[in-house]
Scaffold this motif. Structure first.
Motif, PDB file in Angstrom:
ATOM      1  N   GLY A   1     -30.377  88.225   8.951  1.00  0.00           N
ATOM      2  CA  GLY A   1     -31.064  89.604   9.374  1.00  0.00           C
ATOM      3  C   GLY A   1     -31.223  89.671  10.867  1.00  0.00           C
ATOM      4  N   TYR A   2     -32.457  90.100  11.172  1.00  0.00           N
ATOM      5  CA  TYR A   2     -33.115  90.134  12.583  1.00  0.00           C
ATOM      6  C   TYR A   2     -32.019  90.714  13.449  1.00  0.00           C
ATOM      7  CZ  TYR A   2     -36.807  87.127  10.832  1.00  0.00           C
ATOM      8  OH  TYR A   2     -37.929  86.538  10.222  1.00  0.00           O
ATOM      9  N   GLY A   3     -31.111  92.028  12.959  1.00  0.00           N
ATOM     10  CA  GLY A   3     -30.689  92.570  13.968  1.00  0.00           C
ATOM     11  C   GLY A   3     -29.077  92.006  13.941  1.00  0.00           C
TER      12      GLY A   3
ATOM     13  N   GLU B   1     -25.295 106.310   3.517  1.00  0.00           N
ATOM     14  CA  GLU B   1     -25.251 107.689   3.500  1.00  0.00           C
ATOM     15  C   GLU B   1     -25.903 108.228   4.501  1.00  0.00           C
ATOM     16  OE1 GLU B   1     -24.348 111.024   0.120  1.00  0.00           O
ATOM     17  OE2 GLU B   1     -26.156 109.910  -0.010  1.00  0.00           O
ATOM     18  N   SER B   2     -27.271 107.778   4.783  1.00  0.00           N
ATOM     19  CA  SER B   2     -28.168 108.275   5.498  1.00  0.00           C
ATOM     20  C   SER B   2     -28.005 107.752   7.027  1.00  0.00           C
ATOM     21  CB  SER B   2     -29.659 108.007   5.240  1.00  0.00           C
ATOM     22  OG  SER B   2     -30.075 106.502   4.957  1.00  0.00           O
ATOM     23  N   GLY B   3     -27.214 106.973   7.231  1.00  0.00           N
ATOM     24  CA  GLY B   3     -26.771 106.289   8.686  1.00  0.00           C
ATOM     25  C   GLY B   3     -26.685 104.762   8.488  1.00  0.00           C
ATOM     26  N   ARG B   4     -26.517 104.401   9.647  1.00  0.00           N
ATOM     27  CA  ARG B   4     -26.612 102.894  10.050  1.00  0.00           C
ATOM     28  C   ARG B   4     -28.029 102.148  10.044  1.00  0.00           C
ATOM     29  NH1 ARG B   4     -22.354 100.475  13.567  1.00  0.00           N
ATOM     30  NH2 ARG B   4     -24.051 100.308  14.997  1.00  0.00           N
ATOM     31  N   THR B   5     -28.233 101.085   9.236  1.00  0.00           N
ATOM     32  CA  THR B   5     -29.272 100.461   9.065  1.00  0.00           C
ATOM     33  C   THR B   5     -29.131  98.790   9.314  1.00  0.00           C
ATOM     34  OG1 THR B   5     -31.538 100.288   8.049  1.00  0.00           O
ATOM     35  CG2 THR B   5     -29.506 100.207   6.579  1.00  0.00           C
ATOM     36  N   TYR B   6     -30.246  98.266   9.582  1.00  0.00           N
ATOM     37  CA  TYR B   6     -29.872  96.706   9.379  1.00  0.00           C
ATOM     38  C   TYR B   6     -30.241  96.332   7.977  1.00  0.00           C
ATOM     39  CZ  TYR B   6     -30.892  96.615  14.330  1.00  0.00           C
ATOM     40  OH  TYR B   6     -30.741  96.694  15.781  1.00  0.00           O
ATOM     41  N   ILE B   7     -29.560  95.161   7.696  1.00  0.00           N
ATOM     42  CA  ILE B   7     -29.467  94.681   6.362  1.00  0.00           C
ATOM     43  C   ILE B   7     -30.735  94.327   5.596  1.00  0.00           C
ATOM     44  CG2 ILE B   7     -28.995  92.249   6.721  1.00  0.00           C
ATOM     45  CD1 ILE B   7     -26.626  92.583   4.367  1.00  0.00           C
ATOM     46  N   GLU B   8     -31.490  93.882   6.377  1.00  0.00           N
ATOM     47  CA  GLU B   8     -33.011  93.613   5.896  1.00  0.00           C
ATOM     48  C   GLU B   8     -33.746  94.998   5.634  1.00  0.00           C
ATOM     49  OE1 GLU B   8     -33.348  92.499  10.538  1.00  0.00           O
ATOM     50  OE2 GLU B   8     -31.689  92.547   8.880  1.00  0.00           O
TER      51      GLU B   8
ATOM     52  N   GLU C   1     -16.693  80.154  14.264  1.00  0.00           N
ATOM     53  CA  GLU C   1     -17.665  79.238  14.903  1.00  0.00           C
ATOM     54  C   GLU C   1     -18.714  79.160  13.663  1.00  0.00           C
ATOM     55  OE1 GLU C   1     -17.663  77.201  17.497  1.00  0.00           O
ATOM     56  OE2 GLU C   1     -15.914  78.188  18.202  1.00  0.00           O
ATOM     57  N   VAL C   2     -19.183  78.084  13.615  1.00  0.00           N
ATOM     58  CA  VAL C   2     -20.506  77.606  12.899  1.00  0.00           C
ATOM     59  C   VAL C   2     -21.622  77.896  13.657  1.00  0.00           C
ATOM     60  CG1 VAL C   2     -21.424  76.131  11.446  1.00  0.00           C
ATOM     61  CG2 VAL C   2     -19.197  76.127  11.449  1.00  0.00           C
ATOM     62  N   ILE C   3     -22.706  78.888  13.211  1.00  0.00           N
ATOM     63  CA  ILE C   3     -23.810  79.027  13.862  1.00  0.00           C
ATOM     64  C   ILE C   3     -25.096  78.879  12.961  1.00  0.00           C
ATOM     65  CG2 ILE C   3     -22.688  80.611  15.413  1.00  0.00           C
ATOM     66  CD1 ILE C   3     -24.051  82.691  13.855  1.00  0.00           C
ATOM     67  N   GLU C   4     -26.292  78.763  13.476  1.00  0.00           N
ATOM     68  CA  GLU C   4     -27.522  78.807  12.786  1.00  0.00           C
ATOM     69  C   GLU C   4     -27.943  80.224  12.769  1.00  0.00           C
ATOM     70  OE1 GLU C   4     -30.170  75.639  14.072  1.00  0.00           O
ATOM     71  OE2 GLU C   4     -28.900  74.221  13.206  1.00  0.00           O
ATOM     72  N   GLY C   5     -28.513  80.786  11.811  1.00  0.00           N
ATOM     73  CA  GLY C   5     -28.999  82.003  11.605  1.00  0.00           C
ATOM     74  C   GLY C   5     -30.519  82.079  10.726  1.00  0.00           C
ATOM     75  N   LYS C   6     -31.249  82.910  10.910  1.00  0.00           N
ATOM     76  CA  LYS C   6     -32.394  83.206  10.128  1.00  0.00           C
ATOM     77  C   LYS C   6     -32.471  84.451   9.240  1.00  0.00           C
ATOM     78  CE  LYS C   6     -37.342  83.144  10.648  1.00  0.00           C
ATOM     79  NZ  LYS C   6     -38.806  83.035  11.410  1.00  0.00           N
ATOM     80  N   GLY C   7     -33.071  84.373   7.939  1.00  0.00           N
ATOM     81  CA  GLY C   7     -32.897  85.405   7.088  1.00  0.00           C
ATOM     82  C   GLY C   7     -31.736  85.427   6.585  1.00  0.00           C
ATOM     83  N   VAL C   8     -31.916  85.612   5.030  1.00  0.00           N
ATOM     84  CA  VAL C   8     -30.740  85.725   4.158  1.00  0.00           C
ATOM     85  C   VAL C   8     -30.851  87.140   3.228  1.00  0.00           C
ATOM     86  CG1 VAL C   8     -29.962  83.242   4.230  1.00  0.00           C
ATOM     87  CG2 VAL C   8     -31.869  84.031   2.501  1.00  0.00           C
ATOM     88  N   PHE C   9     -29.977  87.857   3.247  1.00  0.00           N
ATOM     89  CA  PHE C   9     -30.118  88.886   2.689  1.00  0.00           C
ATOM     90  C   PHE C   9     -28.511  89.418   2.084  1.00  0.00           C
ATOM     91  CE2 PHE C   9     -32.818  88.929   6.141  1.00  0.00           C
ATOM     92  CZ  PHE C   9     -33.926  89.421   5.719  1.00  0.00           C
TER      93      PHE C   9
END
Length: 427
Positions: free
Chosen positions: A232-234, A241-248, A345-353
Protein backbone atom coordinates in the motif's frame (compact mmCIF):
# COMPACT_ATOMS: atom_id res chain seq x y z
CA UNK A 1 16.93 -11.08 -23.86
CA UNK A 2 19.46 -8.94 -22.01
CA UNK A 3 22.41 -10.75 -20.54
CA UNK A 4 22.46 -10.03 -16.82
CA UNK A 5 24.82 -12.74 -15.67
CA UNK A 6 27.82 -11.53 -13.71
CA UNK A 7 29.98 -12.21 -16.74
CA UNK A 8 27.61 -10.84 -19.34
CA UNK A 9 26.94 -7.44 -20.82
CA UNK A 10 25.28 -6.54 -17.53
CA UNK A 11 28.79 -6.54 -16.06
CA UNK A 12 30.97 -3.92 -17.69
CA UNK A 13 32.44 -0.44 -17.85
CA UNK A 14 32.21 1.91 -20.82
CA UNK A 15 35.07 2.09 -23.32
CA UNK A 16 35.74 4.79 -25.90
CA UNK A 17 38.15 6.63 -23.54
CA UNK A 18 35.51 6.96 -20.77
CA UNK A 19 37.11 4.61 -18.24
CA UNK A 20 40.69 4.49 -17.04
CA UNK A 21 42.55 2.33 -14.54
CA UNK A 22 45.88 2.84 -12.77
CA UNK A 23 48.78 0.57 -13.72
CA UNK A 24 52.18 0.68 -12.07
CA UNK A 25 53.44 3.00 -14.79
CA UNK A 26 50.48 5.32 -15.01
CA UNK A 27 46.90 5.48 -16.17
CA UNK A 28 45.59 3.57 -19.18
CA UNK A 29 42.14 3.43 -20.74
CA UNK A 30 40.29 0.27 -19.86
CA UNK A 31 40.14 -0.82 -23.53
CA UNK A 32 43.97 -0.97 -23.54
CA UNK A 33 44.19 -3.41 -20.62
CA UNK A 34 45.55 -6.88 -21.26
CA UNK A 35 45.60 -10.11 -19.31
CA UNK A 36 48.69 -10.05 -17.09
CA UNK A 37 48.56 -6.30 -16.40
CA UNK A 38 48.56 -5.24 -12.76
CA UNK A 39 46.07 -2.53 -11.77
CA UNK A 40 45.51 -0.54 -8.62
CA UNK A 41 42.92 -1.94 -6.20
CA UNK A 42 41.92 -1.54 -2.58
CA UNK A 43 42.45 -4.83 -0.80
CA UNK A 44 40.06 -6.27 1.78
CA UNK A 45 42.17 -4.88 4.63
CA UNK A 46 41.77 -1.35 3.25
CA UNK A 47 45.28 -1.09 1.84
CA UNK A 48 46.15 0.07 -1.67
CA UNK A 49 48.01 -2.35 -3.90
CA UNK A 50 48.14 -3.91 -7.34
CA UNK A 51 46.25 -7.00 -8.50
CA UNK A 52 46.79 -8.95 -11.70
CA UNK A 53 44.18 -9.03 -14.45
CA UNK A 54 43.64 -12.74 -15.11
CA UNK A 55 40.76 -12.52 -17.58
CA UNK A 56 38.89 -10.06 -19.80
CA UNK A 57 35.36 -11.25 -19.08
CA UNK A 58 34.00 -8.84 -21.66
CA UNK A 59 35.82 -6.98 -24.41
CA UNK A 60 33.74 -5.50 -27.22
CA UNK A 61 34.59 -2.07 -28.61
CA UNK A 62 31.57 -1.90 -30.94
CA UNK A 63 28.82 -2.77 -28.48
CA UNK A 64 26.43 0.08 -27.66
CA UNK A 65 24.39 -0.16 -24.49
CA UNK A 66 23.06 1.82 -21.53
CA UNK A 67 25.22 2.80 -18.58
CA UNK A 68 24.59 4.54 -15.29
CA UNK A 69 26.65 7.71 -15.03
CA UNK A 70 27.53 8.40 -11.40
CA UNK A 71 29.14 11.76 -10.64
CA UNK A 72 30.81 13.10 -7.53
CA UNK A 73 32.27 16.58 -7.22
CA UNK A 74 35.59 15.45 -8.70
CA UNK A 75 35.03 12.32 -10.77
CA UNK A 76 32.55 10.21 -12.71
CA UNK A 77 32.11 6.59 -13.72
CA UNK A 78 30.05 4.93 -16.47
CA UNK A 79 28.99 1.50 -15.27
CA UNK A 80 26.37 -1.12 -16.15
CA UNK A 81 23.14 -0.76 -14.13
CA UNK A 82 23.45 -4.09 -12.32
CA UNK A 83 27.21 -3.91 -11.77
CA UNK A 84 28.28 -3.67 -8.12
CA UNK A 85 30.12 -0.60 -6.85
CA UNK A 86 31.51 0.13 -3.38
CA UNK A 87 29.52 2.39 -1.04
CA UNK A 88 30.73 3.56 2.37
CA UNK A 89 28.05 3.33 5.03
CA UNK A 90 27.61 5.52 8.11
CA UNK A 91 29.59 3.07 10.23
CA UNK A 92 32.47 3.32 7.71
CA UNK A 93 31.87 -0.26 6.59
CA UNK A 94 31.99 -0.94 2.85
CA UNK A 95 28.98 -2.39 1.05
CA UNK A 96 28.74 -3.49 -2.59
CA UNK A 97 25.59 -2.06 -4.20
CA UNK A 98 24.25 -2.35 -7.75
CA UNK A 99 24.79 0.87 -9.69
CA UNK A 100 21.07 1.25 -10.41
CA UNK A 101 20.39 1.33 -6.65
CA UNK A 102 22.80 4.16 -5.86
CA UNK A 103 21.11 7.33 -4.60
CA UNK A 104 22.14 10.96 -4.51
CA UNK A 105 24.16 11.46 -1.34
CA UNK A 106 25.51 7.89 -1.16
CA UNK A 107 29.25 7.85 -0.58
CA UNK A 108 31.48 6.22 -3.20
CA UNK A 109 34.98 5.10 -2.25
CA UNK A 110 37.74 6.81 -4.20
CA UNK A 111 41.50 7.15 -4.35
CA UNK A 112 43.26 10.32 -5.42
CA UNK A 113 46.36 8.54 -6.74
CA UNK A 114 47.64 10.31 -9.85
CA UNK A 115 49.73 9.32 -12.82
CA UNK A 116 52.88 9.27 -10.70
CA UNK A 117 53.67 5.62 -10.14
CA UNK A 118 55.31 6.42 -6.82
CA UNK A 119 52.27 8.19 -5.40
CA UNK A 120 50.92 6.36 -2.37
CA UNK A 121 47.44 7.77 -2.83
CA UNK A 122 44.76 8.54 -0.27
CA UNK A 123 41.55 6.60 0.15
CA UNK A 124 38.54 8.81 0.76
CA UNK A 125 34.78 8.96 0.26
CA UNK A 126 32.82 11.26 -2.06
CA UNK A 127 29.05 11.82 -2.14
CA UNK A 128 27.17 11.20 -5.37
CA UNK A 129 25.84 14.50 -6.72
CA UNK A 130 24.37 13.38 -10.05
CA UNK A 131 22.93 10.18 -11.53
CA UNK A 132 21.94 9.75 -15.17
CA UNK A 133 21.24 6.94 -17.61
CA UNK A 134 23.36 7.37 -20.74
CA UNK A 135 24.10 5.54 -23.97
CA UNK A 136 27.71 4.43 -24.33
CA UNK A 137 29.93 2.52 -26.72
CA UNK A 138 32.35 -0.24 -25.88
CA UNK A 139 31.97 -2.69 -22.98
CA UNK A 140 34.97 -3.94 -21.03
CA UNK A 141 35.22 -6.02 -17.89
CA UNK A 142 38.64 -6.96 -16.56
CA UNK A 143 38.64 -9.57 -13.79
CA UNK A 144 41.40 -9.05 -11.22
CA UNK A 145 42.60 -11.66 -8.79
CA UNK A 146 41.35 -9.43 -5.95
CA UNK A 147 37.88 -9.15 -7.50
CA UNK A 148 37.83 -5.34 -7.40
CA UNK A 149 39.46 -2.46 -9.27
CA UNK A 150 39.61 1.32 -9.30
CA UNK A 151 37.94 2.77 -12.39
CA UNK A 152 38.36 6.52 -12.80
CA UNK A 153 39.60 6.43 -9.23
CA UNK A 154 36.36 4.89 -7.92
CA UNK A 155 36.29 1.47 -6.26
CA UNK A 156 34.08 -1.07 -8.05
CA UNK A 157 33.59 -4.81 -8.04
CA UNK A 158 34.47 -6.95 -11.03
CA UNK A 159 31.03 -8.53 -10.84
CA UNK A 160 27.35 -7.86 -11.50
CA UNK A 161 23.97 -9.43 -10.71
CA UNK A 162 25.33 -11.98 -8.23
CA UNK A 163 26.64 -11.02 -4.80
CA UNK A 164 30.37 -10.29 -5.38
CA UNK A 165 31.60 -12.63 -2.65
CA UNK A 166 29.70 -15.55 -4.21
CA UNK A 167 30.87 -14.69 -7.73
CA UNK A 168 34.48 -14.36 -6.57
CA UNK A 169 34.42 -17.70 -4.75
CA UNK A 170 32.78 -19.41 -7.73
CA UNK A 171 35.62 -18.28 -10.00
CA UNK A 172 38.41 -19.45 -7.64
CA UNK A 173 39.13 -22.61 -9.71
CA UNK A 174 39.64 -20.49 -12.84
CA UNK A 175 42.01 -18.13 -11.04
CA UNK A 176 43.97 -21.11 -9.78
CA UNK A 177 44.04 -22.55 -13.31
CA UNK A 178 45.38 -19.23 -14.64
CA UNK A 179 48.26 -19.32 -12.16
CA UNK A 180 49.53 -22.75 -13.24
CA UNK A 181 48.47 -23.06 -16.89
CA UNK A 182 50.76 -22.01 -19.78
CA UNK A 183 49.55 -18.83 -21.47
CA UNK A 184 48.91 -20.47 -24.86
CA UNK A 185 46.65 -23.05 -23.20
CA UNK A 186 44.86 -20.41 -21.11
CA UNK A 187 44.26 -18.28 -24.21
CA UNK A 188 42.62 -21.27 -25.88
CA UNK A 189 40.45 -21.96 -22.82
CA UNK A 190 39.39 -18.31 -22.64
CA UNK A 191 38.38 -17.97 -26.30
CA UNK A 192 35.42 -15.57 -26.34
CA UNK A 193 32.03 -16.41 -27.83
CA UNK A 194 30.11 -14.11 -30.18
CA UNK A 195 29.03 -12.00 -27.20
CA UNK A 196 32.63 -11.42 -26.20
CA UNK A 197 32.44 -13.70 -23.14
CA UNK A 198 34.90 -16.58 -22.74
CA UNK A 199 33.08 -19.84 -23.51
CA UNK A 200 34.27 -21.49 -20.32
CA UNK A 201 33.02 -18.61 -18.14
CA UNK A 202 29.69 -18.58 -19.95
CA UNK A 203 29.31 -22.29 -19.18
CA UNK A 204 30.28 -21.73 -15.54
CA UNK A 205 27.71 -18.96 -15.14
CA UNK A 206 25.00 -21.20 -16.61
CA UNK A 207 25.83 -23.84 -14.02
CA UNK A 208 25.59 -21.20 -11.28
CA UNK A 209 22.16 -19.92 -12.33
CA UNK A 210 20.28 -22.44 -10.12
CA UNK A 211 22.46 -21.35 -7.18
CA UNK A 212 21.57 -17.72 -7.85
CA UNK A 213 17.88 -18.58 -8.03
CA UNK A 214 18.14 -20.42 -4.72
CA UNK A 215 19.87 -17.42 -3.13
CA UNK A 216 16.98 -15.21 -4.20
CA UNK A 217 14.52 -17.62 -2.58
CA UNK A 218 16.53 -17.55 0.63
CA UNK A 219 16.55 -13.76 0.52
CA UNK A 220 12.79 -13.72 -0.01
CA UNK A 221 12.13 -16.32 2.62
CA UNK A 222 9.78 -19.30 2.27
CA UNK A 223 6.94 -18.10 4.46
CA UNK A 224 3.85 -20.28 4.69
CA UNK A 225 1.93 -17.02 5.21
CA UNK A 226 2.80 -15.75 1.70
CA UNK A 227 -0.74 -14.80 0.76
CA UNK A 228 -1.46 -12.87 -2.45
CA UNK A 229 -0.85 -9.19 -1.91
CA UNK A 230 0.44 -5.85 -3.13
CA UNK A 231 1.95 -3.08 -0.98
CA UNK A 232 0.00 0.00 0.00
CA UNK A 233 1.04 3.57 0.80
CA UNK A 234 0.73 4.82 -2.75
CA UNK A 235 2.76 2.00 -4.35
CA UNK A 236 -0.12 0.16 -6.04
CA UNK A 237 -2.78 1.77 -8.24
CA UNK A 238 -5.93 0.03 -9.46
CA UNK A 239 -8.16 1.35 -12.26
CA UNK A 240 -11.80 1.37 -11.21
CA UNK A 241 -14.84 2.33 -13.25
CA UNK A 242 -14.86 5.53 -11.20
CA UNK A 243 -11.18 6.25 -11.90
CA UNK A 244 -7.73 5.33 -10.62
CA UNK A 245 -7.31 4.72 -6.90
CA UNK A 246 -4.74 3.34 -4.47
CA UNK A 247 -5.21 -0.33 -3.71
CA UNK A 248 -5.67 0.35 0.02
CA UNK A 249 -8.77 2.40 -0.85
CA UNK A 250 -10.49 -0.31 -2.92
CA UNK A 251 -13.76 -1.52 -1.36
CA UNK A 252 -16.00 -4.54 -1.81
CA UNK A 253 -18.49 -3.74 -4.56
CA UNK A 254 -16.10 -1.57 -6.59
CA UNK A 255 -15.82 -2.37 -10.30
CA UNK A 256 -12.19 -2.91 -11.28
CA UNK A 257 -10.81 -2.84 -14.82
CA UNK A 258 -9.69 -6.27 -16.05
CA UNK A 259 -8.84 -8.06 -19.29
CA UNK A 260 -11.77 -10.37 -20.02
CA UNK A 261 -11.41 -13.93 -21.29
CA UNK A 262 -12.02 -12.79 -24.89
CA UNK A 263 -9.07 -10.37 -24.66
CA UNK A 264 -11.17 -7.20 -24.44
CA UNK A 265 -11.25 -4.80 -21.51
CA UNK A 266 -14.12 -4.71 -19.09
CA UNK A 267 -14.95 -4.36 -15.41
CA UNK A 268 -15.30 -7.00 -12.75
CA UNK A 269 -16.76 -6.56 -9.29
CA UNK A 270 -14.54 -6.78 -6.21
CA UNK A 271 -16.30 -9.35 -4.05
CA UNK A 272 -13.84 -9.61 -1.16
CA UNK A 273 -10.59 -8.20 0.22
CA UNK A 274 -8.57 -11.36 0.67
CA UNK A 275 -5.80 -9.48 2.44
CA UNK A 276 -6.11 -6.06 4.03
CA UNK A 277 -3.45 -5.20 6.57
CA UNK A 278 -1.81 -1.75 6.40
CA UNK A 279 0.66 -2.47 9.22
CA UNK A 280 2.35 -5.59 7.83
CA UNK A 281 5.92 -5.16 6.57
CA UNK A 282 7.24 -7.82 4.22
CA UNK A 283 9.35 -8.51 1.13
CA UNK A 284 8.07 -7.88 -2.38
CA UNK A 285 9.42 -8.51 -5.86
CA UNK A 286 9.84 -5.22 -7.71
CA UNK A 287 9.43 -5.80 -11.45
CA UNK A 288 10.22 -2.96 -13.85
CA UNK A 289 9.42 -2.57 -17.55
CA UNK A 290 10.34 0.34 -19.80
CA UNK A 291 7.36 2.37 -18.53
CA UNK A 292 6.14 1.03 -15.21
CA UNK A 293 6.99 -0.65 -11.92
CA UNK A 294 5.04 -3.35 -10.08
CA UNK A 295 5.65 -4.47 -6.48
CA UNK A 296 4.13 -7.88 -5.84
CA UNK A 297 4.42 -10.82 -3.43
CA UNK A 298 7.05 -13.39 -4.51
CA UNK A 299 4.57 -16.25 -4.94
CA UNK A 300 1.78 -14.17 -6.45
CA UNK A 301 0.88 -15.00 -10.05
CA UNK A 302 0.94 -12.60 -12.96
CA UNK A 303 0.42 -13.01 -16.70
CA UNK A 304 3.64 -13.29 -18.72
CA UNK A 305 4.53 -13.78 -22.37
CA UNK A 306 7.62 -15.97 -22.76
CA UNK A 307 8.78 -17.49 -26.03
CA UNK A 308 5.43 -16.60 -27.66
CA UNK A 309 3.49 -18.40 -24.94
CA UNK A 310 1.18 -16.74 -22.40
CA UNK A 311 1.80 -18.16 -18.93
CA UNK A 312 0.67 -17.63 -15.34
CA UNK A 313 3.96 -17.34 -13.43
CA UNK A 314 4.80 -16.57 -9.84
CA UNK A 315 6.55 -13.22 -9.50
CA UNK A 316 9.70 -14.94 -8.21
CA UNK A 317 9.94 -16.89 -11.49
CA UNK A 318 9.68 -13.89 -13.82
CA UNK A 319 12.91 -13.16 -15.72
CA UNK A 320 14.42 -10.10 -17.36
CA UNK A 321 13.28 -10.21 -20.98
CA UNK A 322 9.84 -11.68 -20.22
CA UNK A 323 6.92 -9.59 -21.47
CA UNK A 324 4.11 -8.41 -19.19
CA UNK A 325 0.58 -7.71 -20.42
CA UNK A 326 -0.09 -4.04 -19.77
CA UNK A 327 -2.94 -1.55 -20.00
CA UNK A 328 -2.15 2.10 -20.70
CA UNK A 329 -4.75 4.45 -22.16
CA UNK A 330 -2.09 6.90 -23.39
CA UNK A 331 0.31 4.38 -24.94
CA UNK A 332 -2.01 1.64 -26.20
CA UNK A 333 -5.46 3.29 -26.23
CA UNK A 334 -8.01 0.68 -25.19
CA UNK A 335 -6.11 -2.45 -26.19
CA UNK A 336 -3.68 -4.62 -24.28
CA UNK A 337 -0.01 -3.99 -24.92
CA UNK A 338 3.14 -5.77 -23.83
CA UNK A 339 6.36 -4.49 -22.27
CA UNK A 340 9.63 -6.27 -21.58
CA UNK A 341 10.90 -6.70 -18.05
CA UNK A 342 14.17 -4.78 -17.70
CA UNK A 343 14.89 -5.10 -13.99
CA UNK A 344 13.91 -7.30 -11.03
CA UNK A 345 14.73 -6.59 -7.39
CA UNK A 346 13.76 -7.69 -3.90
CA UNK A 347 12.48 -4.80 -1.77
CA UNK A 348 10.79 -4.25 1.55
CA UNK A 349 7.30 -2.76 1.60
CA UNK A 350 4.56 -1.87 4.04
CA UNK A 351 0.93 -2.79 3.85
CA UNK A 352 -0.50 -5.92 2.22
CA UNK A 353 -3.67 -5.69 0.13
CA UNK A 354 -5.39 -8.16 -2.18
CA UNK A 355 -8.79 -7.38 -3.71
CA UNK A 356 -10.43 -10.40 -5.36
CA UNK A 357 -12.53 -9.74 -8.47
CA UNK A 358 -15.19 -12.09 -9.77
CA UNK A 359 -13.11 -12.52 -12.93
CA UNK A 360 -10.02 -13.58 -10.96
CA UNK A 361 -7.67 -11.00 -12.44
CA UNK A 362 -6.79 -7.38 -11.82
CA UNK A 363 -4.77 -4.55 -13.36
CA UNK A 364 -2.28 -3.07 -10.88
CA UNK A 365 0.00 -0.21 -11.96
CA UNK A 366 -1.12 -0.98 -15.50
CA UNK A 367 0.04 -4.63 -15.33
CA UNK A 368 -2.30 -7.60 -15.69
CA UNK A 369 -2.03 -9.84 -12.63
CA UNK A 370 -3.91 -12.74 -11.11
CA UNK A 371 -5.78 -12.33 -7.85
CA UNK A 372 -4.12 -15.50 -6.55
CA UNK A 373 -0.85 -16.80 -5.15
CA UNK A 374 0.73 -20.13 -4.27
CA UNK A 375 -2.00 -22.24 -5.92
CA UNK A 376 -2.51 -22.39 -9.70
CA UNK A 377 -4.91 -19.51 -10.53
CA UNK A 378 -7.45 -21.66 -12.39
CA UNK A 379 -7.60 -24.12 -9.48
CA UNK A 380 -7.84 -21.32 -6.89
CA UNK A 381 -10.57 -19.56 -8.88
CA UNK A 382 -12.59 -22.79 -9.14
CA UNK A 383 -12.17 -23.52 -5.42
CA UNK A 384 -13.62 -20.12 -4.54
CA UNK A 385 -16.66 -20.42 -6.85
CA UNK A 386 -19.04 -21.35 -3.98
CA UNK A 387 -18.00 -18.24 -2.03
CA UNK A 388 -18.49 -16.01 -5.07
CA UNK A 389 -21.95 -17.49 -5.55
CA UNK A 390 -22.70 -16.91 -1.86
CA UNK A 391 -21.66 -13.25 -2.28
CA UNK A 392 -24.29 -12.76 -4.99
CA UNK A 393 -27.20 -14.01 -2.89
CA UNK A 394 -26.19 -13.29 0.72
CA UNK A 395 -27.05 -10.05 2.57
CA UNK A 396 -24.03 -7.83 3.19
CA UNK A 397 -24.26 -8.15 6.98
CA UNK A 398 -24.12 -11.95 6.75
CA UNK A 399 -21.31 -11.90 4.19
CA UNK A 400 -19.27 -9.56 6.38
CA UNK A 401 -19.54 -12.10 9.19
CA UNK A 402 -18.52 -14.98 6.91
CA UNK A 403 -15.50 -12.97 5.71
CA UNK A 404 -14.27 -11.93 9.17
CA UNK A 405 -10.48 -11.51 9.03
CA UNK A 406 -7.97 -13.32 11.22
CA UNK A 407 -5.00 -11.61 12.91
CA UNK A 408 -3.09 -11.60 9.59
CA UNK A 409 -5.87 -9.75 7.79
CA UNK A 410 -7.05 -12.87 5.89
CA UNK A 411 -10.68 -14.11 6.01
CA UNK A 412 -10.86 -17.24 8.18
CA UNK A 413 -12.89 -19.04 5.53
CA UNK A 414 -10.17 -18.37 2.92
CA UNK A 415 -7.47 -19.75 5.13
CA UNK A 416 -9.41 -23.00 5.58
CA UNK A 417 -10.30 -23.22 1.87
CA UNK A 418 -6.70 -22.78 0.71
CA UNK A 419 -5.42 -25.27 3.28
CA UNK A 420 -7.78 -27.86 1.77
CA UNK A 421 -6.69 -26.93 -1.77
CA UNK A 422 -2.99 -27.17 -0.85
CA UNK A 423 -3.58 -30.62 0.61
CA UNK A 424 -5.28 -31.73 -2.63
CA UNK A 425 -2.44 -30.30 -4.70
CA UNK A 426 0.17 -32.02 -2.56
CA UNK A 427 -1.63 -35.36 -2.86
Amino acid sequence: MPDNSFGGSGCCFAGNSNSYVQKRRGRVYIESLKVGDEVLVIFGDGQLGYSEVWCMAHEDGDKETQFVELRTATREIHISPRHFIAVMKDDLELDMVMANKIKIGDYLVSCDVDVDADSEGTITKEPVVSIETIQGKGIYNPFTKEGTLLVNGILASCYAEVKPSLAHNALAPFRAMYSVTPKVVMDAIMTPNESGIPHVLDAAFNVLEPVVAEMRLVQLGRSSDDYPCFPGYGNSIVTLESGRTYIEDVKVGDLAKVVLDNGSFGYSEVWTLAHHNPATETNFIQIETENRRLNISPRHFLVVNRNNKTLDLMAKDVQVGDELIVYDELLYKDVAGSEKVVDIEVIEGKGVFAPFTKQGRLIVNGVLVSCYAEVNPSLAHTALAPLRAMYDVTPTAVMDTVMTHNANGVPHVFEKTFNVVKTVVTE
